[in-house]
Design an enzyme around this catalytic site. Structure first.
Site, PDB file in Angstrom:
ATOM      1  N   CYS A  20       1.298 -10.074  -9.024  1.00  0.00           N
ATOM      2  CA  CYS A  20      -0.018  -9.514  -8.687  1.00  0.00           C
ATOM      3  C   CYS A  20      -0.634 -10.402  -7.597  1.00  0.00           C
ATOM      4  O   CYS A  20      -0.113 -11.476  -7.289  1.00  0.00           O
ATOM      5  CB  CYS A  20      -0.910  -9.541  -9.925  1.00  0.00           C
ATOM      6  SG  CYS A  20      -1.147 -11.213 -10.550  1.00  0.00           S
ATOM      7  N   CYS A  77      -7.591 -17.476 -10.563  1.00  0.00           N
ATOM      8  CA  CYS A  77      -7.703 -16.118 -10.032  1.00  0.00           C
ATOM      9  C   CYS A  77      -9.170 -15.652 -10.054  1.00  0.00           C
ATOM     10  O   CYS A  77      -9.907 -15.946 -11.002  1.00  0.00           O
ATOM     11  CB  CYS A  77      -6.856 -15.178 -10.889  1.00  0.00           C
ATOM     12  SG  CYS A  77      -6.975 -13.468 -10.364  1.00  0.00           S
ATOM     13  N   HIS A 123      -4.368 -19.537 -25.618  1.00  0.00           N
ATOM     14  CA  HIS A 123      -3.914 -19.275 -24.246  1.00  0.00           C
ATOM     15  C   HIS A 123      -4.805 -20.034 -23.269  1.00  0.00           C
ATOM     16  O   HIS A 123      -6.026 -20.099 -23.443  1.00  0.00           O
ATOM     17  CB  HIS A 123      -3.966 -17.766 -23.980  1.00  0.00           C
ATOM     18  CG  HIS A 123      -3.315 -17.350 -22.691  1.00  0.00           C
ATOM     19  ND1 HIS A 123      -3.918 -17.530 -21.467  1.00  0.00           N
ATOM     20  CD2 HIS A 123      -2.127 -16.767 -22.433  1.00  0.00           C
ATOM     21  CE1 HIS A 123      -3.124 -17.070 -20.513  1.00  0.00           C
ATOM     22  NE2 HIS A 123      -2.014 -16.611 -21.082  1.00  0.00           N
ATOM     23  N   GLU A 145      -5.960 -19.369 -20.381  1.00  0.00           N
ATOM     24  CA  GLU A 145      -7.076 -18.624 -19.787  1.00  0.00           C
ATOM     25  C   GLU A 145      -8.230 -18.490 -20.785  1.00  0.00           C
ATOM     26  O   GLU A 145      -9.406 -18.672 -20.431  1.00  0.00           O
ATOM     27  CB  GLU A 145      -6.615 -17.222 -19.348  1.00  0.00           C
ATOM     28  CG  GLU A 145      -7.740 -16.432 -18.692  1.00  0.00           C
ATOM     29  CD  GLU A 145      -7.419 -14.949 -18.532  1.00  0.00           C
ATOM     30  OE1 GLU A 145      -6.297 -14.613 -18.130  1.00  0.00           O
ATOM     31  OE2 GLU A 145      -8.313 -14.139 -18.831  1.00  0.00           O
ATOM     32  N   THR A 199      -7.999 -11.439 -19.419  1.00  0.00           N
ATOM     33  CA  THR A 199      -7.755 -10.405 -18.404  1.00  0.00           C
ATOM     34  C   THR A 199      -6.484  -9.600 -18.631  1.00  0.00           C
ATOM     35  O   THR A 199      -6.310  -8.538 -18.046  1.00  0.00           O
ATOM     36  CB  THR A 199      -7.619 -11.061 -17.013  1.00  0.00           C
ATOM     37  OG1 THR A 199      -6.639 -12.089 -17.105  1.00  0.00           O
ATOM     38  CG2 THR A 199      -8.932 -11.626 -16.526  1.00  0.00           C
ATOM     39  N   SER A 250       4.277 -14.969 -21.396  1.00  0.00           N
ATOM     40  CA  SER A 250       3.375 -14.234 -20.508  1.00  0.00           C
ATOM     41  C   SER A 250       2.656 -13.148 -21.296  1.00  0.00           C
ATOM     42  O   SER A 250       3.287 -12.242 -21.848  1.00  0.00           O
ATOM     43  CB  SER A 250       4.183 -13.615 -19.359  1.00  0.00           C
ATOM     44  OG  SER A 250       3.451 -12.572 -18.769  1.00  0.00           O
ATOM     45  N   ASN A 299       0.518 -10.669 -20.291  1.00  0.00           N
ATOM     46  CA  ASN A 299       0.543  -9.283 -19.790  1.00  0.00           C
ATOM     47  C   ASN A 299       1.931  -8.671 -19.959  1.00  0.00           C
ATOM     48  O   ASN A 299       2.056  -7.473 -20.212  1.00  0.00           O
ATOM     49  CB  ASN A 299       0.028  -9.217 -18.340  1.00  0.00           C
ATOM     50  CG  ASN A 299       1.021  -9.701 -17.318  1.00  0.00           C
ATOM     51  OD1 ASN A 299       1.795  -8.921 -16.797  1.00  0.00           O
ATOM     52  ND2 ASN A 299       1.033 -10.999 -17.031  1.00  0.00           N
ATOM     53  N   SER A 349       3.741 -11.896 -13.537  1.00  0.00           N
ATOM     54  CA  SER A 349       4.224 -13.229 -13.168  1.00  0.00           C
ATOM     55  C   SER A 349       5.718 -13.236 -12.855  1.00  0.00           C
ATOM     56  O   SER A 349       6.326 -14.298 -12.735  1.00  0.00           O
ATOM     57  CB  SER A 349       3.921 -14.207 -14.302  1.00  0.00           C
ATOM     58  OG  SER A 349       4.323 -13.652 -15.538  1.00  0.00           O
TER      59      SER A 349
END
Ligand code: SF4
Length: 415
Positions: A63, A154, A182, A184, A255, A322, A324, A386
């Site tokens: 991305c 990001c 996580h 994030e 996200t 990961s 996502n 990723s």
């Protein structure tokens, strides 16, 4: 070679000068680009040779946030060629990318060892903050050491921070849908404390967590049991009191969560507040912002589109940690045999696939007769944000090779 000057009073540096970026882009492309995958995509994402069809999702792989983070990490290495360059954790959750950075001499500090490592940093050291961002207390400690900071956080993650900071400013508790451990979510939770540190947050992961919270919102209950359920995973702010801090709530999310689940969580929490306060007061005590990023949503939507076609097997390529990518696997599993593989090497044979099992949270080997069928076979392939295209190419070539079609034949058919 010199970096552009940092803003006054800050040790953050801008390493993206045109000269540096020209060299970075050439190197990044040589490491991760795949003309083969681009060509398959350009021709509609479907490739059929001798009864074997590979169908790619419309959107998959790197991305914009990941591309930027990788560019910045490569640029940092070039600009500060003589200095020690550290990375907080992983730049993104992909082992191939992280291996490349390690080979370039960037030292990754494992999560859990950050504070200890930062204590030894020197002012001439360079610290790369990954795409997920980092907790405010770590950023403060790095600033105290006087290090140069190359911040690859990001923009979509920073938008979430803005939301939860505003919640704190207006007296709302942030309810964050995400994985408490996580990177994030930890970074977001730290911003939910607000600029004065007096805000509160609660991280929920499952619908069962949310139902538990909703029950407390509606009926109150055992405070100790509530705290016990969420303790131990950094899921609660210090001093969190469910009787006080669930009066006014604002919902946000990591996200990269599964969109449908996040929407359901928002709906249930909203309903619980309305049931407790009535529609008028309830509207004043509930805020929500959907903070799933565009790239995550596109990849999930593209997979739903791919699944409308008949497929025999779905391969999802990416790092096992990961977030996502994990959600893409969850979507696929509901419909057909789905294998979460790290690299093409996981396809050991037509029958034997090494893959990550989300339910046992471990890598295992499964046996599937689907790929070995003498009949025509259709294999879907997708990847998280990723995963670089070169790994997709390896997977595509491996599938054809196992079906008796050589890489040369595939290349000749596509390029
Ligand atoms: S997945 Fe979304 S939030 Fe994460 S780096 Fe990519 S664009 Fe940014």
């Amino acid at each position: 070679m010199s970096a552009a000057p940092a803003p006054a009073g800050s040790r953050r540096v801008n390493v993206r000068t045109p000269e540096v970026m020209e060299r970075v882009q050439a190197e990044v492309e040589s490491h991760y680009r795949s003309p083969l995958v681009e060509a398959v995509r350009a021709s509609g994402g479907v490739l059929t040779i001798d009864g074997t069809t590979v169908r790619l999702a419309r959107e998959f792989g790197f991305c914009y946030g990941v591309e930027r983070a990788i560019d910045l990490a490569y640029a940092a290495r070039k600009v500060f060629a003589e200095r020690r360059v550290f990375l907080l954790g992983e730049i993104i959750h992909n082992p191939e990318v992280n291996r490349q950075l390690t080979e370039m001499g960037i030292v990754s500090i494992p999560v859990g060892q950050h504070e200890q490592a930062i204590a030894d940093f020197q002012s001439e050291d360079v610290v790369i903050v990954p795409a997920f961002g980092a907790e405010t207390r770590l950023m403060q400690k790095i600033a105290e050491r006087g290090c140069m900071v190359v911040d690859t956080t990001c923009g979509d993650v920073m938008s979430v921070w803005k939301r939860v900071r505003n919640y704190a400013k207006t007296g709302f508790t942030s309810i964050i849908h995400g994985k408490a451990e996580h990177e994030e979510t930890r970074a977001t939770s730290s911003r939910a404390l607000g600029d004065d540190g007096r805000g509160h947050y609660l991280v929920v992961l499952t619908l069962a967590d949310v139902d538990f919270v909703c029950d407390h919102i509606r009926n109150g209950g055992d405070k100790a049991a509530f705290l016990d359920r969420f303790k131990g995973a950094s899921a609660l702010s210090e001093g969190f009191d469910p009787d006080t801090h669930l009066r006014r709530i604002g919902v946000a999310n990591q996200t990269t969560m599964l969109k449908s689940e996040t929407e359901e969580i928002q709906r249930r929490l909203h309903q619980a507040i309305q049931d407790r306060d009535g529609p008028e007061e309830g509207a004043k005590n509930f805020l929500v912002f959907d903070t799933i990023c565009g790239a995550t949503q596109e990849r999930q939507d593209s997979l739903f589109h791919l699944l409308r076609h008949p497929l025999d097997v779905l391969l999802v390529v990416g790092g096992y940690n990961s977030s996502n990518t994990t959600h893409l696997v969850e979507i696929g599993e509901q419909q057909l045999p789905t294998f979460f593989i790290r690299t093409a090497e996981c396809l050991e044979s037509l029958e034997q696939i090494v893959h990550f099992d989300l339910h046992s949270k471990s890598e295992k080997t499964s046996y599937s007769g689907k790929l070995a069928s003498p009949d025509p076979v259709v294999i879907g392939i997708t990847a998280g944000a990723s995963c670089p295209n070169n790994l997709i190419e390896d997977t595509l070539l491996r599938v054809f090779q196992l079906r008796g079609i050589s890489p040369e034949v595939v290349r000749a058919a596509v390029l």
